[in-house]
Design a protein around this motif. Sequence first.
Motif: not given
Ligand SMILES: Cc1cc2nc3c(=O)[nH]c(=O)nc-3n(C[C@H](O)[C@H](O)[C@H](O)COP(=O)(O)OP(=O)(O)OC[C@H]3O[C@@H](n4cnc5c(N)ncnc54)[C@H](O)[C@@H]3O)c2cc1C
Length: 432
Positions: A16, A19, A44-45, A50, A53, A225, A254, A261, A280, A408, A413
């Motif tokens: 995401g 990362g 990445e799983w 993304g 995103l 993973v 996340s 887990r 949401y 959030g 992130a």
């Molecule tokens: C419907 C919705 C609306 C949103 N609206 C907004 C907004 O308008 N503005 C805003 O700022 N934020 C918003 N957000 C929040 C925003 O999307 C997140 O804060 C951000 O994208 C999170 O990024 P991340 O890299 O922390 O996590 P993630 O995007 O979840 O990335 C984590 C990655 O880890 C991978 N993964 C998980 N488990 C494993 C595993 N066991 N092995 C290998 N890979 C794994 C996943 O596949 C994923 O690609 C929204 C989220 C949603 C769902």
Amino acid sequence: MVEAEESYDVIIIGGGIAGLSCAVSLLRHFATGPSGPVSIALVEWQERLGGRLYSCKVGDVEADAGAAWVHGVDGNPLIEDGWIGPEDLVPSSAQNIWLHGPAETDSCSFKASEEDETWERRLAVVGAAASMAQGGRSLQDGLLETEPIMGPLAHAERRRLRMLEGWFGMSADRIGLLEWDGEHGSMGDYPGAHAVLKGGMRILVERLANEAQRLGLKVVLGQEVCAVEEVRDEVRIHCHQRCFRAQWAVVTVSLGVLQSRPSFLQLPEKPLQRLEMCHYNKLLLNVSESAAARFPVFTDLVSHHFWQLFNYWPLTGKPLLSLATLSAEAEKLTDEEALEAACGLLTLAKHEIRASHFTRWGRVPWACGSYSVSSKDAEWDDIRALLLATEEGRIKVAGEHTHEEHQGGFHAAYLSGKRAAQEVWEGFQAVA
Ligand SMILES: Cc1cc2nc3c(=O)[nH]c(=O)nc-3n(C[C@H](O)[C@H](O)[C@H](O)COP(=O)(O)OP(=O)(O)OC[C@H]3O[C@@H](n4cnc5c(N)ncnc54)[C@H](O)[C@@H]3O)c2cc1C
């Protein structure tokens, strides 16, 4: 079956934005630092990068099924660091419309009213009380306490509250009161206009991914993973039939994945479980142009399932409506039920809908929810407790749930990925 093994200097788990920002930042450190090149892999799983995103097609229109809004452009790190330029952005409100209400120029179903002033004062009272409050109390509790002095919430205030719930992704009886304290509150944003990306979140993901790969990141897609552990001076990352070894690892999966887990990574259980993933979700409707032209950009909705409607048409010329639901219960709706409820609410005829897509983020196994919120059960230092638990070791954590100020949002992130890169970089220097 014996696990095949591969070794890298650093492994990032999760592709995401956390990362990807971690990868770019770390590769830039090493490209210019004294240690010379290192091997960095991202595991990445999914078969794509993304994470939350996620731009997908709804009929012939591309829509953001995950994050959509840049929450404040002034001082936003993604803009400051050059990943998003002014030409990419279309402002959707002059300020945080969920918190501050609409400005004169905003296209919104309700205009500023005198009662808004009471609402702002009421929130200030709640904020002041929040700094002295114990955990276990909700925004609703705080608002109720203002009623003996300020009277019951007026109609306009209730509409504002509903918009606010839409931002937090949960109802006021779940939103933590601590969240509301000016000093400790963690659902942060930036000042200035809120905006959507003309080209969708896809462009941001592509830019980060391209830069990371240009700098030498190895991307391993389609690997789930199962566990990450530190064994003596190395980290082992176990997938189903593959094991990676690294000197350092950054876990960006996340909060929902970590919660579901317990054996994935050793973290303090209570803080981990007290934070909450909200539900949401979006019903995305590709509609006829004439239907799209009937709605302002923001409409507050009062229905059992839907909280607000966001209309892209006046902003981007895409005939795309996005309706938000906030409850886990709404995820049980079938596509047809969700569509029917939305058509009834917006008085849309079936023939005006060209295509639809209903998200159910709570059921996506790699996300297990939409985004994290300090709900009423959380305590001040829960996020810090997660960070402290990994302070000394070779496994670092990142992701939107690990940023105390902006939890959030995708900017959280992004920043958390940079922070984890710095931590790994410093650790690397210390043992080099
Ligand atoms: C419907 C919705 C609306 C949103 N609206 C907004 C907004 O308008 N503005 C805003 O700022 N934020 C918003 N957000 C929040 C925003 O999307 C997140 O804060 C951000 O994208 C999170 O990024 P991340 O890299 O922390 O996590 P993630 O995007 O979840 O990335 C984590 C990655 O880890 C991978 N993964 C998980 N488990 C494993 C595993 N066991 N092995 C290998 N890979 C794994 C996943 O596949 C994923 O690609 C929204 C989220 C949603 C769902």
